[in-house]
Design an enzyme around this catalytic site. Structure first.
Site, PDB file in Angstrom:
ATOM      1  N   ARG A  88       9.790  -0.964   3.296  1.00 31.35           N
ATOM      2  CA  ARG A  88       9.624  -0.228   2.043  1.00 31.35           C
ATOM      3  C   ARG A  88       9.945  -1.121   0.853  1.00 31.35           C
ATOM      4  O   ARG A  88      11.001  -1.744   0.789  1.00 31.35           O
ATOM      5  CB  ARG A  88      10.538   1.002   2.012  1.00 31.35           C
ATOM      6  CG  ARG A  88      10.200   2.059   3.037  1.00 31.35           C
ATOM      7  CD  ARG A  88      10.953   3.356   2.751  1.00 31.35           C
ATOM      8  NE  ARG A  88      10.876   4.263   3.895  1.00 31.35           N
ATOM      9  CZ  ARG A  88      11.812   4.389   4.822  1.00 31.35           C
ATOM     10  NH1 ARG A  88      12.935   3.690   4.710  1.00 31.35           N
ATOM     11  NH2 ARG A  88      11.660   5.209   5.834  1.00 31.35           N
ATOM     12  N   HIS A 134       0.826  -1.198   0.000  1.00 32.96           N
ATOM     13  CA  HIS A 134       0.000   0.000   0.000  1.00 32.96           C
ATOM     14  C   HIS A 134       0.860   1.247   0.000  1.00 32.96           C
ATOM     15  O   HIS A 134       2.043   1.212   0.343  1.00 32.96           O
ATOM     16  CB  HIS A 134      -0.920   0.018   1.220  1.00 32.96           C
ATOM     17  CG  HIS A 134      -0.178   0.081   2.524  1.00 32.96           C
ATOM     18  ND1 HIS A 134       0.335  -1.047   3.134  1.00 32.96           N
ATOM     19  CD2 HIS A 134       0.159   1.123   3.330  1.00 32.96           C
ATOM     20  CE1 HIS A 134       0.946  -0.698   4.250  1.00 32.96           C
ATOM     21  NE2 HIS A 134       0.853   0.622   4.396  1.00 32.96           N
TER      22      HIS A 134
END
Length: 317
Positions: free
Chosen positions: A190, A170
């Protein structure tokens, strides 16, 4: 017993802006504030009580020393964290681990979260999910940087709601402000950060191996059963009931009377203004006001014209 009003904790971010000042009226310490940790006992940003007999004490301290405020919900850490996020720029594309992985590798809760879109510029988008059918395909698409093929993009508008379980790839896009309810965790892996650099000219760390490990493949269906209950002109919208938290929208048009449904309740005003009445005592509410209704408060009344996002601990919280 009084509600516990929280002092905001601001977090500077490379993607942050100044909308928490221009829209909410907060006094910000810099022009790149990305997050208001509105209700938090996490060590990276702990809330302080603004009022009453516990004024000046921190939420983590209350959790440890005054369990009666929380219905004697014994646990090592306060389980929830509420944030307001101002994305002036795109956030990194990321994924969070579940409890088992996070406790083993990071020493804290995993991170399941959900988003209420407070506001969004026309055409603003989030990344929500992915297209890979196997973990091997996911790793290959990341390795080949096939971002447009991998990431699902969704255009959002004010009032939208999204459930983001652990394992969901997301990202919040530029021009979006959200109210985030989540497990009390600050673990983020990340996947991609647009190759941007910080003030020192360094790219931010990526966590590809961990991201591949924890991403749910294939992406899960997060269709919600949203319901609304009318209370005269006001209403309560039930967005989500999970093992971690239950999340509601309180739409106040005039008055809204509510009763306790859980050991304690968290709430933040996302729009409008009004009053909170508890045991004949009245408290002013403005945009950005965040508070906890502890266990001893069994019922309360909201007055005015306002929208609040409220949450309660779920069965596993």
């Amino acid at each position: 017993m009084e509600p516990l009003f929280m002092e905001p904790v601001f977090q500077e971010k490379i993607w942050g802006g100044d909308s928490l000042q221009t829209e909410f009226g907060f006094e910000l310490p810099s022009e790149n504030i990305g997050e208001d940790w509105a209700i938090s006992a996490h060590p990276h940003g702990v809330s302080t009580i603004q009022n009453g007999p516990f004024k000046g004490q921190t939420l983590d301290q209350l959790w440890q020393e005054h369990q009666e405020l929380f219905g004697n919900q014994h646990g090592d850490a306060f389980p929830l964290l509420v944030k307001i996020l101002d994305a002036a720029d795109d956030l990194s594309v990321q994924v969070h681990p579940d409890d088992a992985y996070a406790l083993k590798h990071e020493g804290e809760f995993g991170k399941t979260e959900c988003w209420y879109i407070i506001d969004a510029k026309p055409g603003a988008q989030i990344i929500y999910g992915h297209t890979a059918r196997t973990r091997e395909e996911l790793a290959q698409m990341i390795r080949e940087e096939r971002w447009d093929d991998l990431f699902n993009k969704v255009t959002v508008k004010k009032g939208d709601f999204f459930y983001v379980p652990s394992g969901t790839i997301h990202a919040i896009g530029a021009g979006i402000m959200i109210l985030e309810t989540q497990q009390s965790s600050d673990t983020t892996y990340r996947v991609y950060d647009y190759d941007r650099k910080d003030d020192q000219g360094n790219t931010r760390e990526l966590h590809i191996e961990q991201s591949v490990d924890v991403t749910t493949v294939p992406a899960r269906d997060t269709t919600l059963s949203i319901s609304e209950t009318k209370h005269g002109k006001s209403s309560v919208i039930t967005y989500l009931q999970t093992e971690f938290f239950n999340v509601y929208e309180w739409q106040v048009h005039g008055t809204l009377q509510l009763n306790q449904q859980a050991p304690y309740t968290l709430a933040t005003v996302t729009e409008g203004y009004g009053k909170l009445v508890v045991e004949d005592k009245t408290y002013e509410l403005t945009m950005g006001t965040s508070f906890i209704l502890p266990n001893e408060i069994k019922n309360w009344e909201l007055q005015g014209e306002a929208t609040l996002i409220a949450s309660e601990p779920g069965e596993m919280a």
